[in-house]
Design a protein around this motif. Structure first.
Motif, PDB file in Angstrom:
ATOM      1  N   ASP A   1      -6.521  -9.848  -4.050  1.00 37.07           N
ATOM      2  CA  ASP A   1      -6.767  -9.582  -2.990  1.00 37.07           C
ATOM      3  C   ASP A   1      -7.493  -8.220  -2.435  1.00 37.07           C
ATOM      4  OD1 ASP A   1      -5.224  -6.329  -2.269  1.00 37.07           O
ATOM      5  OD2 ASP A   1      -3.723  -7.623  -2.191  1.00 37.07           O
ATOM      6  N   PRO A   2      -7.860  -8.384  -1.073  1.00 37.85           N
ATOM      7  CA  PRO A   2      -8.372  -6.978  -0.410  1.00 37.85           C
ATOM      8  C   PRO A   2      -8.581  -5.303  -1.297  1.00 37.85           C
ATOM      9  CG  PRO A   2      -7.132  -8.288   1.632  1.00 37.85           C
ATOM     10  CD  PRO A   2      -6.583  -8.369   0.184  1.00 37.85           C
ATOM     11  N   LEU A   3      -7.533  -4.864  -1.743  1.00 38.24           N
ATOM     12  CA  LEU A   3      -7.519  -3.987  -1.856  1.00 38.24           C
ATOM     13  C   LEU A   3      -8.158  -3.552  -3.562  1.00 38.24           C
ATOM     14  CD1 LEU A   3      -4.415  -1.988  -0.975  1.00 38.24           C
ATOM     15  CD2 LEU A   3      -6.537  -2.366   0.102  1.00 38.24           C
ATOM     16  N   ASP A   4      -7.527  -4.675  -4.400  1.00 37.42           N
ATOM     17  CA  ASP A   4      -8.770  -5.122  -5.978  1.00 37.42           C
ATOM     18  C   ASP A   4      -9.856  -4.910  -5.608  1.00 37.42           C
ATOM     19  OD1 ASP A   4      -9.673  -6.433  -8.042  1.00 37.42           O
ATOM     20  OD2 ASP A   4      -7.439  -7.416  -8.082  1.00 37.42           O
ATOM     21  N   GLU A   5      -9.888  -3.990  -6.819  1.00 36.12           N
ATOM     22  CA  GLU A   5     -11.587  -3.410  -6.689  1.00 36.12           C
ATOM     23  C   GLU A   5     -12.646  -4.186  -7.682  1.00 36.12           C
ATOM     24  OE1 GLU A   5     -11.214  -0.703 -10.796  1.00 36.12           O
ATOM     25  OE2 GLU A   5      -9.161   0.566  -9.752  1.00 36.12           O
ATOM     26  N   SER A   6     -12.032  -5.705  -7.804  1.00 42.59           N
ATOM     27  CA  SER A   6     -13.191  -6.555  -7.884  1.00 42.59           C
ATOM     28  C   SER A   6     -13.827  -6.943  -6.911  1.00 42.59           C
ATOM     29  CB  SER A   6     -12.446  -7.401  -8.740  1.00 42.59           C
ATOM     30  OG  SER A   6     -11.492  -8.789  -8.256  1.00 42.59           O
ATOM     31  N   ALA A   7     -13.358  -6.995  -5.775  1.00 40.18           N
ATOM     32  CA  ALA A   7     -13.732  -7.451  -4.546  1.00 40.18           C
ATOM     33  C   ALA A   7     -15.255  -6.702  -3.821  1.00 40.18           C
ATOM     34  CB  ALA A   7     -12.438  -6.971  -3.249  1.00 40.18           C
ATOM     35  N   VAL A   8     -15.493  -8.025  -3.593  1.00 42.89           N
ATOM     36  CA  VAL A   8     -16.758  -7.464  -3.366  1.00 42.89           C
ATOM     37  C   VAL A   8     -17.168  -8.138  -2.009  1.00 42.89           C
ATOM     38  CG1 VAL A   8     -18.141  -7.242  -5.317  1.00 42.89           C
ATOM     39  CG2 VAL A   8     -18.567  -9.301  -3.890  1.00 42.89           C
ATOM     40  N   VAL A   9     -16.582  -8.870  -1.451  1.00 39.98           N
ATOM     41  CA  VAL A   9     -17.086  -9.122   0.407  1.00 39.98           C
ATOM     42  C   VAL A   9     -15.440  -9.765   0.779  1.00 39.98           C
ATOM     43  CG1 VAL A   9     -18.715 -10.469  -0.322  1.00 39.98           C
ATOM     44  CG2 VAL A   9     -16.660 -11.592  -0.826  1.00 39.98           C
ATOM     45  N   TRP A  10     -15.357  -9.496   2.123  1.00 39.29           N
ATOM     46  CA  TRP A  10     -13.979  -9.476   2.813  1.00 39.29           C
ATOM     47  C   TRP A  10     -14.109  -9.851   4.587  1.00 39.29           C
ATOM     48  CZ3 TRP A  10     -16.245  -5.116   0.375  1.00 39.29           C
ATOM     49  CH2 TRP A  10     -15.655  -4.691  -0.319  1.00 39.29           C
TER      50      TRP A  10
ATOM     51  N   LYS B   1      -8.213  -2.982   3.461  1.00 45.56           N
ATOM     52  CA  LYS B   1      -9.011  -2.398   2.874  1.00 45.56           C
ATOM     53  C   LYS B   1      -9.179  -1.204   3.306  1.00 45.56           C
ATOM     54  CE  LYS B   1     -12.459  -1.649  -0.787  1.00 45.56           C
ATOM     55  NZ  LYS B   1     -11.582  -1.135  -1.900  1.00 45.56           N
ATOM     56  N   ILE B   2      -9.623  -0.782   4.625  1.00 42.61           N
ATOM     57  CA  ILE B   2      -9.857   0.355   4.540  1.00 42.61           C
ATOM     58  C   ILE B   2      -8.220   1.010   5.418  1.00 42.61           C
ATOM     59  CG2 ILE B   2     -12.431  -0.226   5.604  1.00 42.61           C
ATOM     60  CD1 ILE B   2     -10.714   0.443   8.513  1.00 42.61           C
ATOM     61  N   SER B   3      -7.761   0.529   5.540  1.00 50.65           N
ATOM     62  CA  SER B   3      -5.975   1.026   6.013  1.00 50.65           C
ATOM     63  C   SER B   3      -5.422   1.638   3.739  1.00 50.65           C
ATOM     64  CB  SER B   3      -4.984   0.298   6.348  1.00 50.65           C
ATOM     65  OG  SER B   3      -5.520  -0.060   7.964  1.00 50.65           O
ATOM     66  N   GLY B   4      -5.786   0.517   3.241  1.00 55.21           N
ATOM     67  CA  GLY B   4      -5.395   1.064   1.853  1.00 55.21           C
ATOM     68  C   GLY B   4      -3.977   0.765   1.478  1.00 55.21           C
ATOM     69  N   GLY B   5      -4.044  -0.475   2.512  1.00 58.88           N
ATOM     70  CA  GLY B   5      -2.647  -0.922   2.353  1.00 58.88           C
ATOM     71  C   GLY B   5      -1.566  -0.433   3.662  1.00 58.88           C
ATOM     72  N   ASN B   6      -1.733   0.178   3.870  1.00 59.02           N
ATOM     73  CA  ASN B   6      -0.663   1.107   4.855  1.00 59.02           C
ATOM     74  C   ASN B   6      -0.217  -0.478   5.570  1.00 59.02           C
ATOM     75  OD1 ASN B   6       0.267   2.418   6.984  1.00 59.02           O
ATOM     76  ND2 ASN B   6       0.051   4.129   6.062  1.00 59.02           N
ATOM     77  N   GLY B   7       0.943  -0.470   5.963  1.00 58.92           N
ATOM     78  CA  GLY B   7       0.902  -1.153   7.016  1.00 58.92           C
ATOM     79  C   GLY B   7       1.406  -0.880   8.257  1.00 58.92           C
ATOM     80  N   LEU B   8       1.686   0.405   8.830  1.00 59.41           N
ATOM     81  CA  LEU B   8       1.104   0.060   9.935  1.00 59.41           C
ATOM     82  C   LEU B   8      -0.309   0.393  10.513  1.00 59.41           C
ATOM     83  CD1 LEU B   8       4.056   3.304   9.543  1.00 59.41           C
ATOM     84  CD2 LEU B   8       4.212   0.666  11.015  1.00 59.41           C
ATOM     85  N   ASN B   9      -0.645   0.691   9.506  1.00 59.72           N
ATOM     86  CA  ASN B   9      -2.088   1.243  10.165  1.00 59.72           C
ATOM     87  C   ASN B   9      -2.924  -0.270  10.537  1.00 59.72           C
ATOM     88  OD1 ASN B   9      -2.106   3.955  10.074  1.00 59.72           O
ATOM     89  ND2 ASN B   9      -3.350   4.698   7.589  1.00 59.72           N
ATOM     90  N   ILE B  10      -2.686  -0.687   9.359  1.00 61.23           N
ATOM     91  CA  ILE B  10      -2.758  -2.107   8.844  1.00 61.23           C
ATOM     92  C   ILE B  10      -2.609  -2.766  10.586  1.00 61.23           C
ATOM     93  CG2 ILE B  10      -2.758  -5.224   8.354  1.00 61.23           C
ATOM     94  CD1 ILE B  10      -2.526  -3.799   5.225  1.00 61.23           C
ATOM     95  N   GLN B  11      -1.495  -3.014  10.892  1.00 61.49           N
ATOM     96  CA  GLN B  11      -0.997  -3.657  12.511  1.00 61.49           C
ATOM     97  C   GLN B  11      -1.853  -3.142  13.782  1.00 61.49           C
ATOM     98  OE1 GLN B  11       0.699  -6.484  12.714  1.00 61.49           O
ATOM     99  NE2 GLN B  11       0.344  -6.190  10.643  1.00 61.49           N
ATOM    100  N   ARG B  12      -1.209  -2.009  13.699  1.00 65.60           N
ATOM    101  CA  ARG B  12      -2.715  -1.340  15.118  1.00 65.60           C
ATOM    102  C   ARG B  12      -4.022  -1.107  14.731  1.00 65.60           C
ATOM    103  NH1 ARG B  12      -5.608   2.531  14.989  1.00 65.60           N
ATOM    104  NH2 ARG B  12      -5.048   3.550  12.310  1.00 65.60           N
ATOM    105  N   LEU B  13      -4.508  -1.641  13.697  1.00 68.60           N
ATOM    106  CA  LEU B  13      -5.508  -2.198  13.759  1.00 68.60           C
ATOM    107  C   LEU B  13      -5.951  -3.344  14.152  1.00 68.60           C
ATOM    108  CD1 LEU B  13      -8.034  -0.352  10.812  1.00 68.60           C
ATOM    109  CD2 LEU B  13      -8.348  -0.649  13.226  1.00 68.60           C
TER     110      LEU B  13
END
Length: 106
Positions: free
Chosen positions: A32-41, A49-61
């Motif tokens: 998962d992109p929010l998983d602490e073990s993620a090193v590439v996206w 990741k930068i939206s912190g999983g916030n659905g509204l911010n994800i869709q806006r970006l």
């Protein structure tokens, strides 16, 4: 605000970029992109990741980036398909974000 988020995307993708999934760990396993073990996206994973999983911010970006891709006539499909194109490279994605940031300055 959007320019800061694009800069955050760029910084994250400079650390590591992937295709075929939203994120991977050091063993190249999909996570998962929010998983602490993620090193590439992927660009989609970096948005999450930068939206912190916030659905509204994800869709806006995603909307901003999708519209910019369409304006440049690069792509008319979902962002993940542009990211995952066989010919796409990490440098292509970063250059696209650089161009987007330049246009946002105008």
């Amino acid at each position: 605000m959007i320019k800061d988020e694009i800069q955050q995307l760029k910084s994250l993708l400079q650390q590591g970029w992937t295709q075929g999934t939203t994120a991977r760990n050091v063993d190249h396993h999909a996570v998962d992109p929010l998983d602490e073990s993620a090193v590439v996206w992927s660009i989609d994973g970096a948005i999450e990741k930068i939206s912190g999983g916030n659905g509204l911010n994800i869709q806006r970006l995603k909307m901003w980036i999708s519209e910019y891709l369409r304006c440049l006539q690069f792509h008319r499909a979902p962002i993940y398909l542009w990211n995952d194109a066989f010919c796409r490279t990490q440098q292509d994605v970063i250059a696209f974000l650089d161009l987007m940031m330049l246009d946002l300055e105008d």
